[in-house]
Write a protein that holds these residues in place. Sequence first.
Motif, PDB file in Angstrom:
ATOM      1  N   LEU A  42       0.830  -1.207   0.000  1.00 54.08           N
ATOM      2  CA  LEU A  42       0.000   0.000   0.000  1.00 54.08           C
ATOM      3  C   LEU A  42       0.863   1.254   0.000  1.00 54.08           C
ATOM      4  N   GLU A  43       1.865   1.284   0.885  1.00 58.78           N
ATOM      5  CA  GLU A  43       2.726   2.464   0.956  1.00 58.78           C
ATOM      6  C   GLU A  43       3.571   2.609  -0.303  1.00 58.78           C
ATOM      7  N   GLU A  44       3.957   1.474  -0.874  1.00 56.02           N
ATOM      8  CA  GLU A  44       4.732   1.519  -2.114  1.00 56.02           C
ATOM      9  C   GLU A  44       3.906   2.097  -3.257  1.00 56.02           C
ATOM     10  N   VAL A  45       2.640   1.688  -3.363  1.00 50.11           N
ATOM     11  CA  VAL A  45       1.767   2.202  -4.419  1.00 50.11           C
ATOM     12  C   VAL A  45       1.488   3.685  -4.225  1.00 50.11           C
ATOM     13  N   CYS A  46       1.358   4.101  -2.961  1.00 50.45           N
ATOM     14  CA  CYS A  46       1.055   5.510  -2.670  1.00 50.45           C
ATOM     15  C   CYS A  46       2.246   6.433  -2.928  1.00 50.45           C
ATOM     16  N   GLU A  47       3.438   5.858  -2.951  1.00 50.73           N
ATOM     17  CA  GLU A  47       4.652   6.671  -3.101  1.00 50.73           C
ATOM     18  C   GLU A  47       4.583   7.504  -4.376  1.00 50.73           C
ATOM     19  N   GLY A  48       4.705   8.825  -4.210  1.00 49.71           N
ATOM     20  CA  GLY A  48       4.757   9.720  -5.367  1.00 49.71           C
ATOM     21  C   GLY A  48       3.420  10.059  -5.973  1.00 49.71           C
ATOM     22  N   ILE A  49       2.328   9.534  -5.437  1.00 51.12           N
ATOM     23  CA  ILE A  49       0.994   9.831  -5.955  1.00 51.12           C
ATOM     24  C   ILE A  49       0.433  11.041  -5.221  1.00 51.12           C
ATOM     25  N   GLU A  50       0.036  12.039  -5.949  1.00 48.98           N
ATOM     26  CA  GLU A  50      -0.451  13.273  -5.349  1.00 48.98           C
ATOM     27  C   GLU A  50      -1.695  12.996  -4.501  1.00 48.98           C
ATOM     28  N   GLY A  51      -1.659  13.500  -3.267  1.00 49.37           N
ATOM     29  CA  GLY A  51      -2.783  13.345  -2.355  1.00 49.37           C
ATOM     30  C   GLY A  51      -2.807  12.022  -1.621  1.00 49.37           C
ATOM     31  N   ALA A  52      -1.945  11.072  -2.017  1.00 47.63           N
ATOM     32  CA  ALA A  52      -1.987   9.737  -1.403  1.00 47.63           C
ATOM     33  C   ALA A  52      -1.491   9.760   0.035  1.00 47.63           C
ATOM     34  N   ASP A  53      -0.533  10.636   0.356  1.00 52.43           N
ATOM     35  CA  ASP A  53      -0.024  10.694   1.728  1.00 52.43           C
ATOM     36  C   ASP A  53      -1.142  11.040   2.705  1.00 52.43           C
TER      37      ASP A  53
END
Length: 929
Positions: free
Chosen positions: A858-869
């Motif tokens: 999950l954290e890997e997929v969210c990496e670099g995705i705007e708003g994912a943090d």
Amino acid sequence: MEPTEFDFGNIPSSTVSERYRRKRGTSIWIWLVACGLLGGAGWYGYIHFTPPPTITLVIPPDQEVSELDDFRFKVGIKLSKVSSAGLTYSLVDPPAGAKIDPKTGKFSWTPSEEQGPAAYTLTIRAAVSGNDKLYNEKSLQVKVLEVNHPPLLSAIDDRTVSDGSPVTFVVNAVDDDLPPQELEYRLEPGAPAGAKIDAELGRFEWPVADAEPGTYEFTVVVTEKQSQGQSDRKRFSITIPAPTGLVKLIADLREEGLDVKELSRDDYPPFSVSRQVLEVGSHQLSVFEYDTPEAASADALQIAEDASTLFGKPRDWPTPPRFYRDDRLVVLYEGDDQELIASLSRRVGIPFAVGTTPEPMPTAPVELATPADVVQLTELYQQKKLFKLREYPTLRKIFAARFEEKFADEIRQGFGADYETMTSWLNEHSDIKEEFYTALDPQFDDIPAALELFAQIYKSFPKQIEPYANLAIAVAVTWDGSRSSVYDYTHHQRRTHSVMPPDAAGALENFKYFVDAENFMQGRAQFVPWEFLVHVVNHKTPIPERLWSLDAYLPSRVMFGECYSDVPYDDEMLRTSSRICKLDGRPYTLPNIRTLGGVCAMQADFAARVGKSLGVPAEYVAGESASGDRHAWVMWVELKQVTQTSIGFTLESHGRYFGDKYYVGTLTDPHTGEGITDRQLELRLQTVGLNAPAKRHADRIMSAYEQIRDEAKLDLTGQLMFLSAVIELSPGNEAAWVMLSKLSRENPSMDKKNKKLMQTALVMLFETFANAPDFTWVVFDDMITFLDKGKERPQLLLQLVNMYEGAGRPDLACEARLKLTDYLVAEKRIGEAIEGLAFTIKKFPDEGRYVPRMLDRLEEVCEGIEGADGELLVFYQQFLPTVPKTRGDDPSKYCMEMYERGIARFQKAGQIQLAQSYANLLGQMRAGK
């Protein structure tokens, strides 16, 4: 007590005196004058009192008994006006372990280590049943003396070390005394140089490296440090065998003065072979080492014919390659160095070149089917009869004939002097012969041994073998001795330091027991398929223990597995890692296990063997919990009804503790001797139970599938339709599903017609395995290869995830969700991937084995995705409160790890207050609040 007699009358005193002499007992005469009441007349009477009934107990005087010694006696009894028929004995507030037979008055007590030194009052009561006023009690004082017992060393297994690696292990010793004595370990003189043992921990070490081949003897002594210094000793040996195979080849070449270097090494487990490349001087050798000489011989012949490298393609050789074979080695040398050839000849064997034929070694068995059989089966297929269940007798007859032809020598060897008798009887009972011969599996069964055993059953039970044919087949395929298929519970006995009873039951005893006990078996041994009965006859439990099981549990055979909980849990055994066990030194019997107890392994062993003794297919199963702890439980077949074609049953388990997530366990298959999961067992028994003839029919077809396919020249469509017909006949046939998945993998670009056939099969897959989903994961990834990666595969994977989640199987749901995530990310469908991972994690928040992997992804997929943090922060705030903070009574290590992970995420995002809030909660958990 009997009522006192009264007898009144107006009779003279002389008559009364005479009556007194006639009466037994003591008479008290009373002169009564009832003036006025009786008109002043004198009135004579008497009152006659009969002595009350009495119970007198005769017991030993006060005693002194050493702890762990048996104290036994039988209560003596003297009775007056009491019949012994209704007399019962009991103990009043007895010490733990003391007991008395209520009918015979036999008392027994073995004071435990914990009960000495101390004094106890034993009060014994004898009472008349149904009359709580008529009893007597008597007491004696028993002083239990403290006895210092010598320490006990566990048996140390002999070892063989062939790779030169150091030998290290920990010697286990226990001291039964309370409090236990401090122990000291040492090796007796005579041990080889370098061998040592830690005096306090008992850790044995021996480097081995410089030792010559041979057998070395060791004696370990454990001694109490206190003044009495009692001790125990155990001997064991370590054998260093002379080098063989590749190791010997390298050593021999070096003895020839050649410079040998070990280069690359490859292992090929499916083929039971490894390949080592050696550099000898300026030349290279490829050395193939096999598990068996037969396999080495077969591949050597193949190499000689096509000059392949076994696992590569045929190539042009600069010079003819030379081959050397010695037992399990095949050596391939490309070159013409005569010195090297001479060395190999001396050290390995006789060289031969490509195109020549070496002296053949014993080869693997010939092909299963003969051409005539293939033609016959193919004709059945072309006549549309092959998949008709009514043709099962025809199919069975074909395969039984194959067996007879292929294993003619083994049949003669197995039946021996009884060959003529057995073949005649089997020919007269063709149904039994064909069922038996097709049950035997050459891959797993020792054919001569199984046949010999079947003949022994026939000779010992000539009248019973026909009605009990299924039982005889089950015994033969289980007890043929070719594998570890008979359930072995000796490791439980060793773990508890107990004693194995000497009268273990064998194959014939298993058959005889169920024949003799058939009045209690309700036809189970006659009508249940042999595939079920192998789970009944695969144990050595002595016959007296089986009879005890019948007496104790036959009335509660329905859901009998709950007897797992009848075994008291030995907390001390768990706490001391089996150093202290209540079964220590006692016979490892079912009654003793139930009385003295053990940990979950003993509970599961007890329940499984009680079930088998009751005629219930049952198995000992072990597995791993969410926290990584090992556990054991019992699984059994709860029979509902049995007909000629089907069995109504459920597969039950007890002691599984679903709160600890024991989703899958392992056991030993009684027929093959291989380890399988309980989920595989469930699928296979369900397939047999649904329709045993159909299951066997489909198995026979799939064993000849490739031959029929080639003979009938089936194209892809024909193969898909063939396999679909097998699945329609027996939906749980694993071989057909595996072959379908293989066809999908090998044909990713199917035409429309074939694609439709595969899609129909996928629908059938979900329907067939809805209640046994484990198998779907085995074939699913390959089954969907023909589908479009971007659209169709993710859709079906989502359906699979939903099925796993609905079944409450996070282990499978995690794997499927991660696979689905890969597809979604590849298609840039990031939002769906994040949402799906978060959903599955929050559905199973207590799953310490699987959630961390999904969180990583999950954290890997969210990496670099705007708003994912920001979404991750919200997710952690929703997820963390759902993680259970304790496991049992202790703080959950997994929960604390999740909090640490969330706190780090909050701190990284600058949410200091939120991080501090969860840090405070974490601190409370660590403090046990």
